[in-house]
Design a protein around this motif. Structure first.
Motif, PDB file in Angstrom:
ATOM      1  N   ILE A 197       0.928  -1.155  -0.108  1.00 46.96           N
ATOM      2  CA  ILE A 197       0.054  -0.027   0.006  1.00 46.96           C
ATOM      3  C   ILE A 197       0.949   1.347   0.057  1.00 46.96           C
ATOM      4  N   GLU A 198       1.835   1.276   0.538  1.00 45.34           N
ATOM      5  CA  GLU A 198       2.919   2.302   0.746  1.00 45.34           C
ATOM      6  C   GLU A 198       3.452   2.498  -0.655  1.00 45.34           C
ATOM      7  N   LYS A 199       3.659   1.543  -1.377  1.00 45.05           N
ATOM      8  CA  LYS A 199       4.397   1.641  -2.571  1.00 45.05           C
ATOM      9  C   LYS A 199       3.383   2.162  -3.618  1.00 45.05           C
ATOM     10  N   ALA A 200       2.030   1.650  -3.378  1.00 47.88           N
ATOM     11  CA  ALA A 200       0.896   2.330  -4.264  1.00 47.88           C
ATOM     12  C   ALA A 200       0.716   3.938  -4.099  1.00 47.88           C
ATOM     13  N   LYS A 201       0.826   3.985  -2.857  1.00 47.87           N
ATOM     14  CA  LYS A 201       0.767   5.884  -2.524  1.00 47.87           C
ATOM     15  C   LYS A 201       2.117   6.543  -3.411  1.00 47.87           C
ATOM     16  N   GLU A 202       3.166   5.958  -3.132  1.00 51.28           N
ATOM     17  CA  GLU A 202       4.437   6.546  -3.458  1.00 51.28           C
ATOM     18  C   GLU A 202       4.359   6.821  -5.167  1.00 51.28           C
ATOM     19  N   GLU A 203       3.719   5.633  -5.790  1.00 52.49           N
ATOM     20  CA  GLU A 203       3.677   5.578  -7.179  1.00 52.49           C
ATOM     21  C   GLU A 203       2.438   5.954  -7.764  1.00 52.49           C
ATOM     22  N   HIS A 204       1.678   6.421  -6.976  1.00 53.39           N
ATOM     23  CA  HIS A 204       0.301   7.031  -7.484  1.00 53.39           C
ATOM     24  C   HIS A 204      -0.508   5.924  -8.059  1.00 53.39           C
ATOM     25  N   HIS A 205      -0.784   4.695  -7.350  1.00 54.30           N
ATOM     26  CA  HIS A 205      -1.557   3.836  -7.881  1.00 54.30           C
ATOM     27  C   HIS A 205      -2.842   4.191  -7.403  1.00 54.30           C
ATOM     28  N   LEU A 218      -8.286 -22.636   4.494  1.00 52.16           N
ATOM     29  CA  LEU A 218      -9.674 -23.212   5.017  1.00 52.16           C
ATOM     30  C   LEU A 218     -10.232 -22.346   5.998  1.00 52.16           C
ATOM     31  N   HIS A 219     -11.622 -22.167   5.974  1.00 53.08           N
ATOM     32  CA  HIS A 219     -12.095 -21.118   6.860  1.00 53.08           C
ATOM     33  C   HIS A 219     -12.316 -21.718   8.307  1.00 53.08           C
ATOM     34  N   VAL A 220     -11.815 -22.779   8.585  1.00 49.04           N
ATOM     35  CA  VAL A 220     -11.644 -23.334   9.987  1.00 49.04           C
ATOM     36  C   VAL A 220     -10.294 -23.160  10.593  1.00 49.04           C
ATOM     37  N   ASP A 221      -9.313 -22.671   9.712  1.00 48.17           N
ATOM     38  CA  ASP A 221      -8.063 -22.413   9.958  1.00 48.17           C
ATOM     39  C   ASP A 221      -7.739 -21.285  11.022  1.00 48.17           C
ATOM     40  N   GLU A 222      -7.737 -21.575  12.400  1.00 46.16           N
ATOM     41  CA  GLU A 222      -7.922 -20.182  13.147  1.00 46.16           C
ATOM     42  C   GLU A 222      -6.553 -19.271  12.868  1.00 46.16           C
ATOM     43  N   THR A 223      -5.548 -19.969  12.746  1.00 45.85           N
ATOM     44  CA  THR A 223      -4.264 -19.073  12.638  1.00 45.85           C
ATOM     45  C   THR A 223      -4.303 -18.276  11.258  1.00 45.85           C
ATOM     46  N   LEU A 224      -4.656 -18.918  10.199  1.00 45.76           N
ATOM     47  CA  LEU A 224      -4.810 -18.230   9.060  1.00 45.76           C
ATOM     48  C   LEU A 224      -5.744 -17.259   8.794  1.00 45.76           C
ATOM     49  N   MET A 225      -6.974 -17.505   9.493  1.00 50.33           N
ATOM     50  CA  MET A 225      -7.883 -16.459   9.421  1.00 50.33           C
ATOM     51  C   MET A 225      -7.576 -15.211  10.266  1.00 50.33           C
ATOM     52  N   ASP A 226      -6.799 -15.695  11.430  1.00 51.89           N
ATOM     53  CA  ASP A 226      -6.334 -14.359  12.130  1.00 51.89           C
ATOM     54  C   ASP A 226      -5.358 -13.594  11.278  1.00 51.89           C
ATOM     55  N   GLU A 227      -4.616 -14.279  10.497  1.00 55.08           N
ATOM     56  CA  GLU A 227      -3.711 -13.628   9.670  1.00 55.08           C
ATOM     57  C   GLU A 227      -4.468 -12.604   8.870  1.00 55.08           C
ATOM     58  N   LEU A 228      -5.794 -13.077   8.200  1.00 56.21           N
ATOM     59  CA  LEU A 228      -6.573 -12.164   7.356  1.00 56.21           C
ATOM     60  C   LEU A 228      -7.110 -10.913   8.115  1.00 56.21           C
ATOM     61  N   LYS A 229      -7.348 -11.266   9.250  1.00 55.86           N
ATOM     62  CA  LYS A 229      -7.990 -10.215  10.197  1.00 55.86           C
ATOM     63  C   LYS A 229      -6.766  -9.190  10.287  1.00 55.86           C
ATOM     64  N   GLN A 230      -5.598  -9.605  10.594  1.00 53.62           N
ATOM     65  CA  GLN A 230      -4.572  -8.652  10.846  1.00 53.62           C
ATOM     66  C   GLN A 230      -4.378  -7.671   9.622  1.00 53.62           C
ATOM     67  N   ILE A 231      -4.440  -8.550   8.539  1.00 57.33           N
ATOM     68  CA  ILE A 231      -4.072  -7.607   7.092  1.00 57.33           C
ATOM     69  C   ILE A 231      -5.368  -6.552   7.055  1.00 57.33           C
ATOM     70  N   LYS A 232      -6.595  -7.032   7.411  1.00 59.82           N
ATOM     71  CA  LYS A 232      -7.445  -6.358   7.110  1.00 59.82           C
ATOM     72  C   LYS A 232      -7.516  -5.178   8.146  1.00 59.82           C
ATOM     73  N   GLU A 233      -7.008  -5.375   9.446  1.00 56.91           N
ATOM     74  CA  GLU A 233      -7.137  -4.018  10.508  1.00 56.91           C
ATOM     75  C   GLU A 233      -6.062  -3.095   9.930  1.00 56.91           C
ATOM     76  N   LEU A 234      -4.970  -3.467   9.249  1.00 54.72           N
ATOM     77  CA  LEU A 234      -3.855  -2.904   8.826  1.00 54.72           C
ATOM     78  C   LEU A 234      -3.998  -2.004   7.566  1.00 54.72           C
ATOM     79  N   SER A 235      -4.740  -2.694   6.422  1.00 54.33           N
ATOM     80  CA  SER A 235      -4.867  -2.316   5.408  1.00 54.33           C
ATOM     81  C   SER A 235      -6.036  -1.561   5.143  1.00 54.33           C
ATOM     82  N   ASP A 236      -6.986  -1.703   6.104  1.00 55.59           N
ATOM     83  CA  ASP A 236      -8.301  -1.075   6.034  1.00 55.59           C
ATOM     84  C   ASP A 236      -9.128  -0.797   4.691  1.00 55.59           C
TER      85      ASP A 236
END
Lengths: 449, 333
Positions: free
Chosen positions: A177-185, A196-214
């Motif tokens: 996202i930083e890169k996109a801002k720099e290069e005006h994307h 898998l939707h039941v894989d808690e660790t990996l689903m948490d990872e998605l939640k983190q990406i979501k929080e961070l990238s809004d």
């Protein structure tokens, strides 16, 4: 093995009712059972089916169906209306962030088609919306997933941001996202790993990406062949992330795609796009009403008509009509027609869109791989201009030459010429008949053997 | 002694493979059998509504529509014949029937057709995104562990990154991958791979192919050609044609199995992604209608998460709640 559509299923019940004069509640119940089975056969989740049938039953037992003279037709009409209603209107718009870049997250199970869809979506954003998207490769788990996105980027001449597979996806998303801002994307598409939707660790990872990238959009990518489990998958992803839209992939297959209805009804989220082929431009806005027909096995006439409209030149069509009427239709014109048909796409796919085509005699097993079209083209192109104008001059030695030129056996050339002759005759009869107001006839195209 | 009790006894000394089945299938089992149990508890009498709900339970497991209908018809007859009035009595009949669908009076062949002292060729086919390449990696690992010399053929020349994906697996496992460039003719890759596997005196050649939807006539013809080239080079090969099938797939799996069988004479199924909540019940119907047995199941993402399919274990994993309950009833008696 094409599944029976709703119309076929209802045939039996309708036969019974016919001649009774009155439709009883029991008759409606029987028809509802057929509706239920047709939907289950199409992979609509059984819970969704249950609620749906209840709803339709209420309308059916009411005045609409029982008082109708054509109860079968009426049931189909009610079912189709309710189904279309449930699928919602067409919604293929993509959010725009107030402050660019707009961030889109692609999520889903393994093998649903996220990476391919990311590429297609980026291409669509550039082509149709004049945007400048950046693809971010955040699938560090599947071997060569990053390479896949990079290759797609190269094919489309679109930039791909990657940091290898040793950096956490959360970091990659942030840096992307930083890169996109720099290069005006103005758009950033984050391709996440399948999980898998039941894989808690990996689903948490998605939640983190979501929080961070809004993200402004979170697209759940779902394989249209998914069975009953589609509801569980969609529900879990939606609960964890708050999905904003769905992309249905591999819809160019022969699945009924009942999963679409399941997902729509459990999440209430719109299905925005459909993957319709392996080419990078094969991402289309999702048409809910056409999907309703497809789930019911009623063909997709609208898409067919649209395809014909966008591909057939109207002036040419008028000219052709005149030629047909005056019977001055030559092999050249025929070649032209073939070209137009070919432009519309693979023939087998076109045929599938015609309601009942799979039931039509001779059409159910027809081998339309487009190759035969190619052969016909080759034969005609191996003729001289004069031969094309006046096929009757083609004698044995000319036939031999054409066969050599086109690489097709002489029998095929004979057959084509004969069929063309018959076609012309048929057209003459048709125009004569039309003039006299008689019934229409049918004719065979040489490539439908 | 009941069928399930026998099954249980067979697995009381549980090995790790059975545990893996149980782990992988636990979500499957919980939802499916608990619903079946609920059904039995909720209905006191066996009537039309009971059967309707039973239909739904099995349909939810993606068992396959026709199979479900047939099974329910048979059950109805059985209920009439044995004069079963309460739902407790029907439980064992239901489970027995479900098992029968798969067994069908014969022991299905779950073993691979391996050539003694000669090259065995295994061809993988399937629609897009079912896990062909991953399964090949896992299978290569198993062969390697067994001390076999393995060669991989990167026959997916279409999808971006597919060749690299197989190569990564090859490196991980430590086996050679034969490849051409992206966009080249997959049949030519196969030809080279066969020559190379022979020259290297390999035991097993595993061939990857591009995923394709079964209604794409041209692509299915291409696949036929790929198989023909292998056949021409080694009479009798490929010795196995394995169809990778995603466990989340619904009714379309039947069409996939049918058309891929017509094109390449599929000899077995690998049921992938069974570690999710999907049940993969369609394999029962496929076995019944097309006679294609399941040979492996994918139960996770790790290299050793590919297990040889064992119908008894599969059924046990699917029904172990029922087994326990049945036992309880027997003990009470």
């Amino acid at each position: 093995m094409a599944f029976e559509g709703l119309a076929d299923r209802l045939q039996g019940s309708i036969q019974k009712i016919r001649g009774k004069g009155k439709v009883s509640e029991a008759d409606v119940k029987e028809m509802m059972r057929e509706v239920r089975l047709a939907l289950l056969e199409a992979d609509v989740n059984f819970k969704v089916v249950k609620n749906f049938v209840k709803q339709v039953s209420e309308r059916a037992v009411g005045q609409e169906v029982m008082k109708s003279l054509t109860p079968g037709q009426q049931v189909i009409k009610v079912v189709k209306e309710e189904l279309t209603e449930l699928m919602g209107g067409e919604q293929s718009q993509i959010a725009v962030a107030k402050k660019p870049p707009t961030v889109i997250m692609m999520v889903g199970l393994q093998g649903a088609g996220k990476t391919t869809t990311s590429g297609k979506l980026a291409s669509l954003l550039r082509k149709k919306h004049n945007r400048k998207p950046l693809l971010v490769a955040a699938d560090i788990y599947r071997p060569a997933a990053i390479k896949q996105l990079e290759t797609i980027g190269k094919q489309l001449s679109l930039p791909v941001f990657s940091m290898g597979d040793q950096v956490s996806p959360v970091e990659i998303a942030k840096a992307g996202i930083e890169k996109a801002k720099e290069e005006h994307h103005d758009y950033v598409l984050i391709d996440t790993a399948g999980r898998l939707h039941v894989d808690e660790t990996l689903m948490d990872e998605l939640k983190q990406i979501k929080e961070l990238s809004d993200p402004d959009e979170i697209f759940l990518v779902v394989d249209s062949m998914t069975g009953q489990d589609a509801v569980t998958v969609a529900q879990n992803f939606d609960d964890a992330l708050g999905v904003t839209g769905v992309v249905l992939t591999k819809l160019d297959g022969d699945t009924r795609g009942g999963a679409a209805l399941s997902i729509r009804s459990v999440t209430g989220k719109p299905i925005k796009f459909a993957g319709m082929g392996e080419k990078m431009d094969a991402l289309e806005p999702f048409h809910p009403e056409r999907m309703a027909s497809r789930i019911l096995g009623m063909g997709d006439m609208l898409s067919l008509i649209e395809k014909a409209q966008t591909n057939v030149d109207e002036d040419k069509a008028k000219e052709m009509e005149k030629k047909l009427r005056t019977a001055s239709f030559t092999l050249d014109d025929f070649l032209d027609q073939l070209g137009q048909v070919k432009q519309m796409g693979p023939l087998d796919e076109l045929l599938k869109m015609i309601p009942g085509a799979n039931k039509m005699k001779g059409l159910d097993n027809i081998d339309v791989d487009g190759k035969q079209l190619g052969h016909v083209e080759a034969i005609i192109q191996s003729m001289t201009a004069q031969e094309k104008e006046q096929p009757e001059i083609i004698n044995a030695s000319r036939r031999k030459r054409i066969a050599r030129g086109s690489g097709r056996p002489i029998q095929e050339i004979n057959r084509l010429l004969k069929q063309f002759e018959e076609m012309k005759k048929m057209m003459k009869q048709m125009t004569n008949a039309q003039a006299k107001g008689k019934k229409r006839g049918g004719f065979n195209f040489p490539f439908m053997q | 002694m009941s069928f399930f009790k026998k099954l249980k006894e067979k697995f009381t000394t549980q090995d790790t493979a059975t545990d893996k089945y149980k782990d992988g299938l636990s979500k499957t089992r919980n939802s499916f059998t608990s619903r079946l149990n609920d059904l039995v508890a909720n209905y006191r009498t066996v009537d039309e509504d009971f059967f309707e709900e039973l239909e739904e339970i099995m349909i939810q497991a993606d068992v396959g529509f026709d199979t479900v209908m047939e099974l329910v018809e048979e059950l109805k007859m059985e209920v009439k014949r044995q004069n079963i009035k309460d739902t407790e009595g029907i439980r064992s009949v239901i489970s027995q029937k479900l098992v029968d669908i798969y067994y069908d009076g014969e022991e299905p062949d779950e073993l691979l057709n391996m050539q003694e002292d000669d090259l065995t060729v295994i061809l993988f086919v399937g629609v897009n995104g079912v896990g062909k390449t991953t399964t090949i990696g896992k299978l290569a690992h198993q062969f390697k562990e067994d001390g076999k010399k393995v060669v991989l053929a990167a026959g997916d020349t279409f999808r971006a990154g597919a060749i690299e994906q197989l190569e990564v697996w090859g490196d991980r496992v430590g086996v050679d991958t034969i490849k051409h460039s992206e966009g080249s003719d997959p049949a030519a890759v196969m030809y080279d791979a066969v020559q190379s596997a022979r020259a290297k005196k390999a035991d097993v050649l595993i061939c990857d192919t591009a995923g394709r939807l079964q209604n794409k006539v041209n692509l299915m013809k291409e696949l036929e050609k790929v198989k023909r080239v292998i056949e021409r080079e080694i009479p009798g090969a490929p010795h196995e044609v394995l169809l990778a099938l995603d466990a989340t797939t619904g009714q379309n799996a039947m069409t996939q199995a049918k058309i891929f069988k017509e094109a390449t004479n599929v000899s077995g199924i690998v049921l992938t992604k069974l570690d999710g909540t999907a049940k993969g019940g369609i394999v029962l119907a496929i076995k019944k209608e097309l006679g294609i047995p399941v040979k492996f199941v994918g139960l996770g993402e790790k290299m050793d998460d590919l297990q040889p399919f064992n119908a008894e274990k599969y059924v046990y994993g699917l029904f172990s709640d029922l087994v326990d309950k049945e036992e309880l009833i027997e003990e009470e008696e």
